[in-house]
Enzyme design. Structure first.
Site, mmCIF file in Angstrom:
data_model
loop_
_atom_site.group_PDB
_atom_site.id
_atom_site.type_symbol
_atom_site.label_atom_id
_atom_site.label_comp_id
_atom_site.label_asym_id
_atom_site.label_seq_id
_atom_site.Cartn_x
_atom_site.Cartn_y
_atom_site.Cartn_z
ATOM 1 N N ASP A 153 7.590 -2.592 0.947
ATOM 2 C CA ASP A 153 6.797 -1.728 1.824
ATOM 3 C C ASP A 153 5.495 -1.289 1.140
ATOM 4 O O ASP A 153 5.236 -1.639 -0.023
ATOM 5 C CB ASP A 153 7.664 -0.515 2.208
ATOM 6 C CG ASP A 153 7.403 -0.015 3.621
ATOM 7 O OD1 ASP A 153 6.319 -0.294 4.162
ATOM 8 O OD2 ASP A 153 8.285 0.678 4.169
ATOM 9 N N GLU A 186 3.108 -4.629 4.877
ATOM 10 C CA GLU A 186 1.859 -3.920 4.613
ATOM 11 C C GLU A 186 1.211 -3.426 5.908
ATOM 12 O O GLU A 186 0.140 -2.834 5.884
ATOM 13 C CB GLU A 186 0.948 -4.864 3.802
ATOM 14 C CG GLU A 186 -0.307 -4.292 3.248
ATOM 15 C CD GLU A 186 -1.473 -4.454 4.206
ATOM 16 O OE1 GLU A 186 -2.531 -3.877 3.913
ATOM 17 O OE2 GLU A 186 -1.327 -5.147 5.245
ATOM 18 N N TRP A 187 1.866 -3.708 7.034
ATOM 19 C CA TRP A 187 1.487 -3.222 8.370
ATOM 20 C C TRP A 187 0.178 -3.820 8.914
ATOM 21 O O TRP A 187 -0.398 -3.307 9.874
ATOM 22 C CB TRP A 187 1.396 -1.690 8.417
ATOM 23 C CG TRP A 187 2.440 -0.986 7.616
ATOM 24 C CD1 TRP A 187 3.778 -1.234 7.661
ATOM 25 C CD2 TRP A 187 2.256 0.058 6.656
ATOM 26 N NE1 TRP A 187 4.441 -0.410 6.782
ATOM 27 C CE2 TRP A 187 3.533 0.401 6.155
ATOM 28 C CE3 TRP A 187 1.145 0.749 6.175
ATOM 29 C CZ2 TRP A 187 3.722 1.387 5.190
ATOM 30 C CZ3 TRP A 187 1.326 1.730 5.219
ATOM 31 C CH2 TRP A 187 2.595 2.044 4.740
ATOM 32 N N GLY A 188 -0.331 -4.849 8.233
ATOM 33 C CA GLY A 188 -1.511 -5.526 8.764
ATOM 34 C C GLY A 188 -2.839 -4.913 8.373
ATOM 35 O O GLY A 188 -3.898 -5.443 8.724
ATOM 36 N N ASP A 209 4.755 0.107 12.848
ATOM 37 C CA ASP A 209 6.161 -0.045 13.251
ATOM 38 C C ASP A 209 6.349 -0.162 14.760
ATOM 39 O O ASP A 209 5.692 0.522 15.549
ATOM 40 C CB ASP A 209 6.972 1.168 12.759
ATOM 41 C CG ASP A 209 7.131 1.158 11.248
ATOM 42 O OD1 ASP A 209 6.476 0.338 10.583
ATOM 43 O OD2 ASP A 209 7.901 1.991 10.744
HETATM 44 C C1 GLA Z 1 7.935 1.756 7.003
HETATM 45 C C2 GLA Z 1 8.246 0.337 7.467
HETATM 46 C C3 GLA Z 1 9.520 0.342 8.293
HETATM 47 C C4 GLA Z 1 10.675 0.904 7.472
HETATM 48 C C5 GLA Z 1 10.319 2.294 6.947
HETATM 49 C C6 GLA Z 1 11.343 2.800 5.946
HETATM 50 O O1 GLA Z 1 7.641 2.581 8.092
HETATM 51 O O2 GLA Z 1 7.177 -0.191 8.192
HETATM 52 O O3 GLA Z 1 9.834 -0.959 8.747
HETATM 53 O O4 GLA Z 1 10.947 0.037 6.402
HETATM 54 O O5 GLA Z 1 9.049 2.296 6.298
HETATM 55 O O6 GLA Z 1 11.015 4.044 5.412
#
Ligand code: GLA
Length: 399
Positions: A153, A186-188, A209
């Site tokens: 993450d 890394e969420w992009g 997410d």
């Molecule tokens: C981030 C990630 C999620 C999950 C949470 C856990 O938000 O994007 O997919 O792994 O952390 O804390």
């Protein structure tokens, strides 16, 4: 230096530096098709324990999910509580009294693979110890435990460089000597599709997410911003298709199928779209108590076959007319998977032309419905169908 020496030195540099500039030899062999499995986060958040993970693994076998291709059982955040005097990461002794190695052994004994979660920063998103500064130490421990998949993450990374951070953990995993799938989370933000393959990532999140909802950008329960509905995440995949392929996949986040926030029809659409996107199929529901309707969605072998097609081509949006969208994916045998998606509030009729899916107009193809499990027609030039609100029609066209 003589010319010969210069050449030898240059060659040595190329070989030594190769892992930094190309997909590493370890990572390139992993995830030839999008990974399939189950991850604890969407259903359990921090309520993970060895008991519940074992039950989910058992249920993965008993429900037919394993037979349908699901493989990885992944514990997300909150399994870890501290580091000991030697800097070794410590699993929660109350929740995992037998230790992580014993749990991995159990998962392996069922013929499944085992995954775990950490973070490139100082702490995970839930404030547990992160991997920063401990990458090689952690990688050795994960390898000794029998970890097959690591989700890494991006919380609490302050000024860290994303590409360098993920290259570092990949190098550490490779040095530990066990083939471990690297899931970049890394969420992009830093466009990981541009460098994820190069640093040996096998999949990378392209967005924030997912939320168990059809549509919208939605605040979390604690007021922080934001989770995304299925169609919002879908929109963010447009244009990323060329970056995916065998061993390296765009990840639009895990599945919410069966978690209760959408209708079964919407879950069927969510699953179909993730399949055509060649997205990793990580279930996130309670496998122990699935309704048959949910199990039938997650184990639809005809839809899964589209996702797992060995060509590894990511489907793309080939037309959009308001709420009506057509998505198509080329398959290894030359046929096409096609989805009609109706995002609108009422039933609508939809059509696709052969030109839109890269076929000559005169070609005759058999159209098969992957949810009705039946051949519909042999047709030339176009195919049309009626699609319910928030629903899909998913077919293959086979010349
Ligand atoms: C981030 C990630 C999620 C999950 C949470 C856990 O938000 O994007 O997919 O792994 O952390 O804390």
């Amino acid at each position: 230096m003589s010319t010969k020496r210069v050449v030898i030195a240059a060659l040595a540099l190329v070989f030594l530096a190769a892992p930094l500039f190309g997909q590493t030899s370890v990572s390139a062999k992993l995830a030839p098709t999008p990974p399939m499995g189950w991850n604890s986060w969407n259903k359990l958040a921090c309520n993970v324990s060895e008991g519940v993970i074992k039950q989910m693994a058992d249920a993965m076998v008993a429900s037919g999910m394993k037979d349908a291709g699901y493989q990885y059982v992944v514990i997300d955040d909150c399994w870890q509580v501290s580091r000991d005097a030697h800097g070794e990461i410590v699993a929660d002794p109350q929740r995992f009294p037998s230790g992580i190695k014993a749990l991995a052994d159990y998962v392996h004994s069922l013929g499944l693979k085992f995954g775990i979660y950490s973070d490139a920063g100082s702490k995970t998103c839930e404030g547990r110890p992160g991997g920063l500064g401990h990458e090689y130490q952690d990688a050795l421990l994960y390898a000794a435990w029998g970890v097959d998949y690591l989700k890494y993450d991006w919380c609490n990374t302050t000024t860290q460089d994303a590409k360098a951070s993920y290259a570092n953990i990949r190098a550490a995993l490779d040095a530990a000597g066990r083939p471990i799938v690297l899931s970049i989370c890394e969420w992009g933000t830093a466009k990981p599709w541009l460098w994820g393959k190069e640093v040996g990532g096998n999949l990378w999140r392209t967005t924030g997410d997912i939320k168990d909802q059809w549509e919208g950008k939605i605040k979390w329960d604690d007021g922080s911003c934001c989770g995304y509905g299925v169609v919002n995440i879908l929109d963010m995949q447009v244009g990323l298709e060329s970056f995916a392929g065998p061993g390296h996949w765009n990840d639009p986040d895990m599945l919410e199928v069966g978690n209760g926030g959408m209708t079964d029809l919407e879950y069927r659409s969510h699953f179909s779209l993730w399949a055509i996107l060649a997205a990793p199929l990580m279930a996130g529901n309670d496998l122990r108590s699935m309704r048959p309707e949910i199990r039938d969605i997650l184990t639809n072998k005809e839809v899964i076959a589209i996702n797992q097609d060995s060509l590894g081509s990511q489907g793309k949006r080939v037309s959009k007319d308001g709420d009506r969208e057509v998505w198509a994916k080329q398959l290894k045998d030359g046929s096409r998977a096609v989805i009609f998606l109706n995002r609108g509030p009422a039933e609508q009729s939809m059509i696709v032309t052969w030109e839109e899916i890269g076929y000559p107009e005169h070609l005759s193809a058999t159209v098969r419905d992957l949810w009705q499990h039946k051949d519909l027609a042999k047709t030339t030039g176009t195919f049309g169908a009626t699609v319910p609100s928030h629903g899909v029609v998913m077919v293959t066209a086979r010349p």
